[in-house]
Design a protein around this motif. Structure first.
Motif, mmCIF file in Angstrom:
data_model
loop_
_atom_site.group_PDB
_atom_site.id
_atom_site.type_symbol
_atom_site.label_atom_id
_atom_site.label_comp_id
_atom_site.label_asym_id
_atom_site.label_seq_id
_atom_site.Cartn_x
_atom_site.Cartn_y
_atom_site.Cartn_z
ATOM 1 N N GLU A 10 -10.342 35.049 -16.470
ATOM 2 C CA GLU A 10 -10.205 36.507 -16.437
ATOM 3 C C GLU A 10 -8.843 36.939 -16.978
ATOM 4 O O GLU A 10 -8.747 37.877 -17.757
ATOM 5 N N LYS A 11 -7.789 36.243 -16.572
ATOM 6 C CA LYS A 11 -6.457 36.534 -17.089
ATOM 7 C C LYS A 11 -6.178 35.616 -18.272
ATOM 8 O O LYS A 11 -6.590 34.459 -18.290
ATOM 9 N N LYS A 56 0.423 35.195 -16.939
ATOM 10 C CA LYS A 56 -1.027 35.391 -16.896
ATOM 11 C C LYS A 56 -1.249 36.894 -16.819
ATOM 12 O O LYS A 56 -0.793 37.543 -15.873
ATOM 13 N N HIS A 58 -3.995 40.369 -17.469
ATOM 14 C CA HIS A 58 -5.331 40.916 -17.692
ATOM 15 C C HIS A 58 -5.381 41.542 -19.087
ATOM 16 O O HIS A 58 -4.348 41.859 -19.677
#
Length: 96
Positions: A10-11, A56, A58
């Motif tokens: 996701e990240k 990390k 989004h």
């Protein structure tokens, strides 16, 4: 410079790098850390003047600057930027 690594998570992994002289205090500040340079120190692992920090993040668009020995500078290797409220420019990275 920023290199984004897509790992299927996701990240995304974003590696921020800047080349400068050795033995400097190099920090990273941006919208991803509320412009607080004190919590993202960049490291020169090999002592050759290449500082890096891995985050990390989004998906989204982020503004950032490097803080080198207390001086705020934009990423000279990134052609994407926007004007800021101080009359200078912030570098931009878009994570997809």
């Amino acid at each position: 410079m920023v290199k984004v690594i897509h790992t299927g998570e996701e990240k995304r992994t974003a590696v921020f790098t800047v080349r400068f002289k050795r033995n400097c205090r190099v920090m990273l500040a941006g919208t991803f850390n509320e412009w607080n340079p004190e919590n993202l120190r960049m490291n020169d692992e090999t002592g050759d003047g290449l500082y890096s920090s891995t985050l990390k993040l989004h998906a989204g668009t982020y503004e950032y600057r490097f803080v080198i020995d207390g001086c705020w500078v934009m990423d000279r290797e990134n052609e994407s930027f926007t004007a800021n409220e101080f009359g200078t420019r912030n570098s931009i990275v878009t994570i997809k």
